[in-house]
Write a protein that holds these residues in place. Structure first.
Motif, PDB file in Angstrom:
ATOM      1  N   PRO A  49       0.838  -1.195   0.000  1.00 10.27           N
ATOM      2  CA  PRO A  49       0.000   0.000   0.000  1.00 10.27           C
ATOM      3  C   PRO A  49       0.879   1.254   0.000  1.00 10.27           C
ATOM      4  O   PRO A  49       1.998   1.235   0.520  1.00 10.27           O
TER       5      PRO A  49
ATOM      6  N   GLU B  34      -7.032   7.019  -4.341  1.00  5.38           N
ATOM      7  CA  GLU B  34      -6.460   6.308  -3.189  1.00  5.38           C
ATOM      8  C   GLU B  34      -5.405   7.174  -2.484  1.00  5.38           C
ATOM      9  O   GLU B  34      -5.319   7.183  -1.260  1.00  5.38           O
TER      10      GLU B  34
ATOM     11  N   VAL C 120      -0.732   3.785  -8.563  1.00 11.04           N
ATOM     12  CA  VAL C 120      -1.744   3.867  -7.497  1.00 11.04           C
ATOM     13  C   VAL C 120      -2.776   4.898  -7.951  1.00 11.04           C
ATOM     14  O   VAL C 120      -2.404   6.001  -8.360  1.00 11.04           O
ATOM     15  N   PRO C 121      -4.070   4.583  -7.899  1.00  7.99           N
ATOM     16  CA  PRO C 121      -5.087   5.564  -8.324  1.00  7.99           C
ATOM     17  C   PRO C 121      -5.010   6.856  -7.501  1.00  7.99           C
ATOM     18  O   PRO C 121      -4.724   6.831  -6.309  1.00  7.99           O
TER      19      PRO C 121
ATOM     20  N   THR D 241      -3.127   3.471   1.683  1.00  6.31           N
ATOM     21  CA  THR D 241      -4.166   3.079   0.742  1.00  6.31           C
ATOM     22  C   THR D 241      -4.593   1.642   0.990  1.00  6.31           C
ATOM     23  O   THR D 241      -3.817   0.810   1.478  1.00  6.31           O
ATOM     24  N   GLU D 242      -5.859   1.359   0.666  1.00  7.86           N
ATOM     25  CA  GLU D 242      -6.293  -0.045   0.637  1.00  7.86           C
ATOM     26  C   GLU D 242      -5.774  -0.719  -0.633  1.00  7.86           C
ATOM     27  O   GLU D 242      -5.547  -1.925  -0.663  1.00  7.86           O
ATOM     28  N   PHE D 243      -5.573   0.086  -1.628  1.00 10.21           N
ATOM     29  CA  PHE D 243      -5.082  -0.418  -2.907  1.00 10.21           C
ATOM     30  C   PHE D 243      -3.614  -0.832  -2.764  1.00 10.21           C
ATOM     31  O   PHE D 243      -2.801  -0.120  -2.178  1.00 10.21           O
ATOM     32  N   ILE D 244      -3.315  -1.973  -3.291  1.00 12.05           N
ATOM     33  CA  ILE D 244      -1.932  -2.457  -3.286  1.00 12.05           C
ATOM     34  C   ILE D 244      -1.279  -2.060  -4.606  1.00 12.05           C
ATOM     35  O   ILE D 244      -1.843  -2.267  -5.682  1.00 12.05           O
ATOM     36  N   GLY D 245      -0.106  -1.442  -4.485  1.00  8.82           N
ATOM     37  CA  GLY D 245       0.570  -0.913  -5.661  1.00  8.82           C
ATOM     38  C   GLY D 245       0.757  -1.962  -6.752  1.00  8.82           C
ATOM     39  O   GLY D 245       1.160  -3.103  -6.474  1.00  8.82           O
ATOM     40  N   GLU D 246       0.476  -1.574  -8.012  1.00  3.36           N
ATOM     41  CA  GLU D 246       0.626  -2.472  -9.164  1.00  3.36           C
ATOM     42  C   GLU D 246       1.663  -1.913 -10.132  1.00  3.36           C
ATOM     43  O   GLU D 246       1.983  -0.728 -10.104  1.00  3.36           O
TER      44      GLU D 246
END
Length: 826
Positions: free
Chosen positions: A429, A494, A490-491, A446-451
């Protein structure tokens, strides 16, 4: 660090105060504040205001500084509990009953003693310190020397006023608004009768000033201490207070900003210089002309705005010509003038002419948007003026716009610098850490995990853009450290959420330091009077032996002797001793009176009297403020009577006085009959009521006769008050007698004599033990006659027949008032 304390009567004024550099703000809710006509704050508004201020390290003090009626006590208790829950840092009180309730239900709330408590001596400060007050606001009549003496010898914070409107009367001692108009200053509804016109007349009714003075003889100039700020700081003052909860936010912004700059300059460099623009800004935003009041000297008439009771503006020029046909005026400027400004012309006949500058040109006809000192300009005005008439700018459009920037933009002006650390990596995150200079830290992730990025990987610039979107928060990003591992995506939404989380935590940490609380609250000590004190039926207050003899001849069974002399005579120890022997011979009760105002330099004289009186002890000593209670308890074991200046208006105040060692009390003359009756039924203290006499409407350090006839402020006073009697005549031809005491305090007496003669027989049934006649302003023959009349009336049945009632009304005369007995106050 000295505190800069600002007023706020609205949310806009609060923002203006904080953004302009106030360390603390005082304000009121919708009830119990001494400025009932300000916009003030409802409960949601107070909560929001406290959060807004605390985030910016600004304290919020809430004024609960009115006298409270018993019916209001349940609401008061709810309000105090709400203020504690809302996070107020202190409450400011006048009513000792309110202080008692606050100590009982919110014991850890810091208590500040309002200037309405009339604290004007070290004795008073120390008494409140012992009661657990954390701050005392001193009376505005004290000098720098007196303030320094108090600061050096106490352990509580001392607050003093440094700018704004002045009361001509000692605050907390004024009955003029309530007696004239039914609106009580002690209840937050002062109608400002001091700003009305009066004429100083002699005993024959002749105007003794003529054109030597204006008509506004009770209207002080505004306080301005910009030149003595270093002296106030050196004196040890903890808080410098600006008056103005009724003022617009632009006023608050301008005055706070000007003093902020001055204080910071002195604290930073110890060099103090005030430039002309700062002085002009203070004058421009509002002034009745300026004074330092009593801080430096005793100014006399130089303290008064006797020609004009409202805003004067800033002198910017004089008329050089007027075109009668085109109604165009030509003005030689001594200050700046611009489109949008408003000016007042002080004309020789007719008062003033006001104009807004919508169009302006020079003498050649060229259009101007602004002009400077030395320029000559022409513009239209609605009425005629004459050569040499003065021109005052009463509204400066540019200054007002600058002031509005402090509160009207919707975004913070003074932001808190923060640093940010952002870490982003594929498979993790994104994290945001925000830090301020005080060590507070906020975290977000972030809840989003980096891609792995397919198109546009994160960059320092993208991260800065999103983290720096602090909008209307109080923070300003000054440094960013971004650690990006690989080409990660990351969006934006986020990142914004992580930033929001970090800001929220940072807010919470900054707010956690507040509100201020007292670690170990001091309980009010219970020291109830243990002795017995017989109560006279009729007590007469006098200021010399001749009047005392007259009262005894009339049959009074109680005499209140001394205090201030309305004859301007210094009462000596021998006078008090002679009064004691006279009372003993006549077998009447004798009480000794203290003056309403007892400054530190006068106190030793009364200490001498109290100490000597062990050999001729009074039945009781009448006191008028908390300092005098403490003084009498410290020096003697005499019984103490709380006179009406201590404002016994509710059962909580009476309970406080009883616990504090008071043996009896006089009820406030602002109470109506039903309120007195209800209090008497519940009070453990024997109660007195003032039934007759000219009530004191004001007691003032300023003396109108000494100032305008006696050379005060320029040299030694010639004491015109000893050579004749004077009065103030108002617009309705009412005469308010003036009496100057031995300490050169001016007492303004009511135009009508309070009389309850036709109702004297009803007080006993209502539970009032003693009727009190204020006879210091009476002649001896009058004292004898009225004393006899009351004694006879008290023996009559409660229900009078028509003949009895008519007889009593003939005795009391025509020029009388029932005071507030049957009309109450707002």
């Amino acid at each position: 660090m000295v505190e800069l304390l600002a007023p706020a009567g609205s949310r806009e004024a609060l923002i203006a105060a904080v953004e302009s550099g106030a360390n603390a703000v005082y304000m009121a809710g919708t009830q119990f504040g001494a400025r009932a006509y300000a916009n003030n704050f409802d409960e949601d508004g107070l909560k929001e205001a406290i959060r807004f201020a605390h985030l910016r390290d600004v304290l919020i003090n809430i004024t609960v500084n009115t006298i409270v009626d018993d019916e209001e006590i349940p609401a008061l208790k709810e309000y105090l509990l709400f203020l504690r829950e809302a996070g107020a840092d202190a409450i400011l009180v006048q009513d000792l009953g309110v202080a008692k309730i606050a100590r009982e239900i919110v014991p850890d709330m810091p208590l500040h003693a309002s200037t309405q408590m009339t604290v004007h001596s070290l004795e008073g400060v120390l008494a409140l310190q012992e009661l657990g007050f954390t701050r005392v606001v001193l009376s505005r009549e004290l000098s720098l020397k007196e303030i320094a003496h108090i600061c050096a010898n106490c352990n509580v914070e001392i607050e003093v006023f440094m700018h704004g409107a002045l009361c001509v009367c000692y605050s907390g001692q004024c009955l003029m608004s309530s007696m004239i108009g039914g609106r009580s200053g002690n209840r937050g509804r002062c109608a400002q009768p001091c700003r009305l016109p009066y004429t100083l007349v002699d005993e024959a009714g002749n105007d003794v000033l003529g054109d030597k003075a204006g008509s506004y003889l009770l209207s002080p100039r505004d306080l301005n201490t910009i030149d003595v700020i270093p002296d106030l700081i050196k004196a040890g003052v903890a808080s410098l207070k600006i008056e103005g909860r009724m003022k617009r936010p632009e006023y608050v912004a301008t005055v706070v900003g000007t003093y902020r700059q001055a204080i910071d300059q002195y604290l930073t460099s110890q060099i103090y210089e005030v430039d002309m623009s700062a002085r002009d800004n203070l004058a421009q935003i509002f002034n009745r002309d300026f004074t330092t009041a009593y801080l430096v000297n005793r100014p006399g008439k130089a303290m008064m705005s006797d020609r004009r009771p409202n805003n004067r503006g800033l002198l910017i020029g004089r008329v050089t010509a007027y075109d009668w046909d085109k109604r165009l005026v030509t003005v030689k400027l001594s200050g700046r003038l611009a489109l949008g400004d408003q000016v007042d012309f002080w004309v020789k006949v007719g008062g003033r002419v006001t104009a807004t500058i919508n169009d302006m040109s020079n003498v050649k006809g060229q259009k101007l948007t602004e002009a400077a000192s030395g320029d000559t300009v022409r513009f239209a005005i609605p009425a005629a003026v004459r050569d040499h008439d003065r021109v005052f700018k009463v509204y400066d459009a540019q200054l007002m716009e600058q002031a509005k920037e402090k509160y009207a933009s919707g975004a913070p002006v003074r932001r808190i610098p923060i640093t940010a650390e952002v870490k982003a990596a594929i498979g993790k995150p994104l994290t945001v850490v925000l830090r301020d200079n005080a060590g507070h830290v906020g975290h977000g992730k972030t809840e989003f995990i980096g891609e792995a990025a397919k198109k546009r990987p994160l960059s320092d610039e993208v991260i800065r853009k999103q983290v720096d979107r602090l909008g209307t928060s109080v923070y300003e990003l000054t440094e960013l450290q971004a650690e990006i591992s690989g080409e990660v995506m990351v969006p934006m939404s986020e990142i914004n959420e992580a930033r929001r989380q970090a800001v929220e935590e940072l807010d919470a940490q900054r707010l956690a330091h507040y509100p201020l609380r007292v670690a170990e609250p001091v309980p009010f000590k219970a020291e109830a009077f243990a002795g017995k004190l017989s109560q006279p039926k009729l007590m007469v207050a006098v200021d010399n032996l001749e009047k005392m003899r007259a009262a005894i001849e009339g049959g009074a069974d109680g005499i209140l002797f001394g205090g201030e002399s309305y004859e301007h005579e210094a009462l000596t120890v021998m006078d008090y001793e002679k009064a004691w022997h006279l009372a003993k011979k006549a077998n009447v009760r004798l009480d000794f009176n203290l003056p309403r105002i007892m400054r530190d330099d006068f106190q030793p004289f009364f200490e001498k009297i109290l100490t000597a009186a062990r050999n001729f002890p009074p039945a009781a000593v009448h006191v008028h403020n908390i300092a005098q209670i403490a003084l009498v308890k410290r020096l003697t074991d005499f019984a103490i009577h709380a006179d009406y200046s201590l404002i016994s208006y509710n059962k909580s105040t009476l309970a406080f006085l009883k616990d504090y060692g008071v043996a009896s009390a006089t009820l406030s003359p602002e109470l109506k009959w039903q309120q007195m009756e209800a209090l008497a039924k519940e009070s453990d203290l024997p109660l007195s009521a003032i039934v007759h006499g000219r009530l004191e409407l004001m007691v003032s350090e300023y003396c109108v006769t000494g100032s305008f006839l006696g050379n005060v402020g320029e040299g030694a006073c010639s004491h015109p008050c000893t050579k004749g009697r004077y009065a103030l005549k108002d617009r309705k031809e009412a005469l308010f007698p003036l009496r100057m005491d031995q300490f050169c305090h001016m007492h303004v007496l009511n135009s009508k004599t309070l009389s309850m003669l036709p109702h004297a027989m009803k007080f006993k049934g209502a539970g009032i033990k003693t009727l009190q006649i204020e006879a210091k302003a009476m002649k001896p023959a009058e004292i004898t006659a009225i004393t006899r009349a009351y004694l006879q009336a008290m023996k009559l049945p409660a229900q009078l027949d028509e003949a009895q009632e008519d007889a009593l009304k003939r005795q009391e005369g025509m020029d009388i008032t029932r005071g507030h007995y049957f009309r109450g106050v707002q």
